[in-house]
Design a protein around this motif. Sequence first.
Motif, PDB file in Angstrom:
ATOM      1  N   SER A   1      31.302  15.056  30.420  1.00  0.00           N
ATOM      2  CA  SER A   1      31.778  15.385  29.071  1.00  0.00           C
ATOM      3  C   SER A   1      33.049  14.594  28.779  1.00  0.00           C
ATOM      4  O   SER A   1      34.069  14.773  29.451  1.00  0.00           O
ATOM      5  CB  SER A   1      32.049  16.900  28.975  1.00  0.00           C
ATOM      6  OG  SER A   1      32.434  17.248  27.667  1.00  0.00           O
ATOM      7  N   GLY A   2      32.974  13.717  27.804  1.00  0.00           N
ATOM      8  CA  GLY A   2      34.131  12.898  27.458  1.00  0.00           C
ATOM      9  C   GLY A   2      34.595  12.025  28.612  1.00  0.00           C
ATOM     10  O   GLY A   2      35.787  11.741  28.753  1.00  0.00           O
ATOM     11  N   GLY A   3      33.654  11.589  29.451  1.00  0.00           N
ATOM     12  CA  GLY A   3      34.001  10.732  30.583  1.00  0.00           C
ATOM     13  C   GLY A   3      34.439  11.494  31.823  1.00  0.00           C
ATOM     14  O   GLY A   3      34.643  10.893  32.877  1.00  0.00           O
ATOM     15  N   MET A   4      34.578  12.814  31.743  1.00  0.00           N
ATOM     16  CA  MET A   4      34.978  13.644  32.878  1.00  0.00           C
ATOM     17  C   MET A   4      33.736  14.324  33.461  1.00  0.00           C
ATOM     18  O   MET A   4      32.836  14.719  32.725  1.00  0.00           O
ATOM     19  CB  MET A   4      35.992  14.696  32.441  1.00  0.00           C
ATOM     20  CG  MET A   4      37.191  14.123  31.702  1.00  0.00           C
ATOM     21  SD  MET A   4      38.258  13.142  32.762  1.00  0.00           S
ATOM     22  CE  MET A   4      39.158  14.471  33.580  1.00  0.00           C
ATOM     23  N   LYS A   5      33.723  14.460  34.810  1.00  0.00           N
ATOM     24  CA  LYS A   5      32.560  15.050  35.478  1.00  0.00           C
ATOM     25  C   LYS A   5      32.894  16.445  35.990  1.00  0.00           C
ATOM     26  O   LYS A   5      33.954  16.662  36.573  1.00  0.00           O
ATOM     27  CB  LYS A   5      32.095  14.158  36.629  1.00  0.00           C
ATOM     28  CG  LYS A   5      31.563  12.802  36.166  1.00  0.00           C
ATOM     29  CD  LYS A   5      31.019  12.004  37.330  1.00  0.00           C
ATOM     30  CE  LYS A   5      30.519  10.644  36.875  1.00  0.00           C
ATOM     31  NZ  LYS A   5      29.364  10.734  35.961  1.00  0.00           N
ATOM     32  N   LEU A   6      31.945  17.372  35.777  1.00  0.00           N
ATOM     33  CA  LEU A   6      32.137  18.758  36.191  1.00  0.00           C
ATOM     34  C   LEU A   6      30.893  19.273  36.906  1.00  0.00           C
ATOM     35  O   LEU A   6      29.786  19.195  36.375  1.00  0.00           O
ATOM     36  CB  LEU A   6      32.408  19.654  34.968  1.00  0.00           C
ATOM     37  CG  LEU A   6      32.481  21.163  35.237  1.00  0.00           C
ATOM     38  CD1 LEU A   6      33.757  21.508  36.001  1.00  0.00           C
ATOM     39  CD2 LEU A   6      32.406  21.951  33.942  1.00  0.00           C
TER      40      LEU A   6
END
Length: 377
Positions: free
Chosen positions: A286-291
């Motif tokens: 999401s938005g370049g961030m990984k979760l």
Amino acid sequence: MSRHLDILPVDPHDPGAVLPALEEAIGGRHTYLPVPAFDSTRTELLRHSQRAGEPIDDAVALVVATSGSTGTPKGAQLTPENLVTSADDTHQRLGGTGQWLLAMPAHHIAGIQVLVRSLVAGTEPLCLDVSQGFHIDAFADAAARLSATGDRIYTSLAPLQLNKAMETLAGIDALRSFDAVLVGGAATDPKLLSAAEKLGINVVTTYGSSETAGGCVYDGRPLAHTRVRVRGGRIHLGGATIAHGYRNLPGHEAFAEPGWFATSDGGEIRDQRLVVTGRLDAVITSGGMKLHPEVLEREMMLIDGVANACVVGIPHPRFGQAIVAAYTGTAEIPELLDGLAHLPRWQVPKDVRHLDKLPVTGPGKVDRRAVAKLFEA
């Protein structure tokens, strides 16, 4: 030499009826594909995808289907050695053989292994009728009957079953009577594990799958004939319980290295224990961030009044994926969001749904695709 793969219908009213067939299978005399007896859709899917009725290597005892939560079920080809080693190693870890209570569907690997352990131990399992779900009164009555034998007694539950049993005094008393309660198939709420410990319930968390003949890592430590390693953040399991590939996907990359299975789970070794961080194929970007959704789910389940949670990503024109969450319990949505206020802002769900129950695809396994559809709609 080869034999044919035969359908083995498992009646939820009487799952113990398959014991003679399982004995044939682990004795190397037959090869079966367990299916739910009264689920014609699932049976036909498995019949077609696993090529029931066609020749199969006679080294295979059972073809056990995965839950199919990410598409067509894969069929793990398990040998007698896989199944018997798993049973022997379980009894060794738990402190000896005993009598088992089957409280899970016996066409899934967790239920199958309760029956296999009983066969290996030479004991008669007590099997619940699970056709109408998990009922505490029946569970408590069965536990009392086993306790009266004076033998060591064990059972295996999904996290949702453990949670339900711990909601009543009868369930708590029943759980206390077991020498060990194996809990696996999905992540278990840390609050639930802490409460069980305080109540004197011996919960043993398990990690494994159909591809490993069931749980092969107990409380973060591998069983006697299991090896664990983490490469590039991915958990690899090896040893004598690893399946001989997939029936319907020969040459699958997960079995590329002989004797090893590359799981779809991320993890790390902490203090000589395996810690599962979440499924790699469920990671949300999401938005370049990984979760890892499991990370946020654990945070949600630490909040008072949250019983279970599922976090998924859905398409979003700006972020790529938007983080959304569904949960069950008594907490209201504002309380939930307040409880997540300490997290980085990008990890807080963009949309939240409070449900009466989460959709499941196996014993205790939340159906992430079904949850995502709730938000995509």
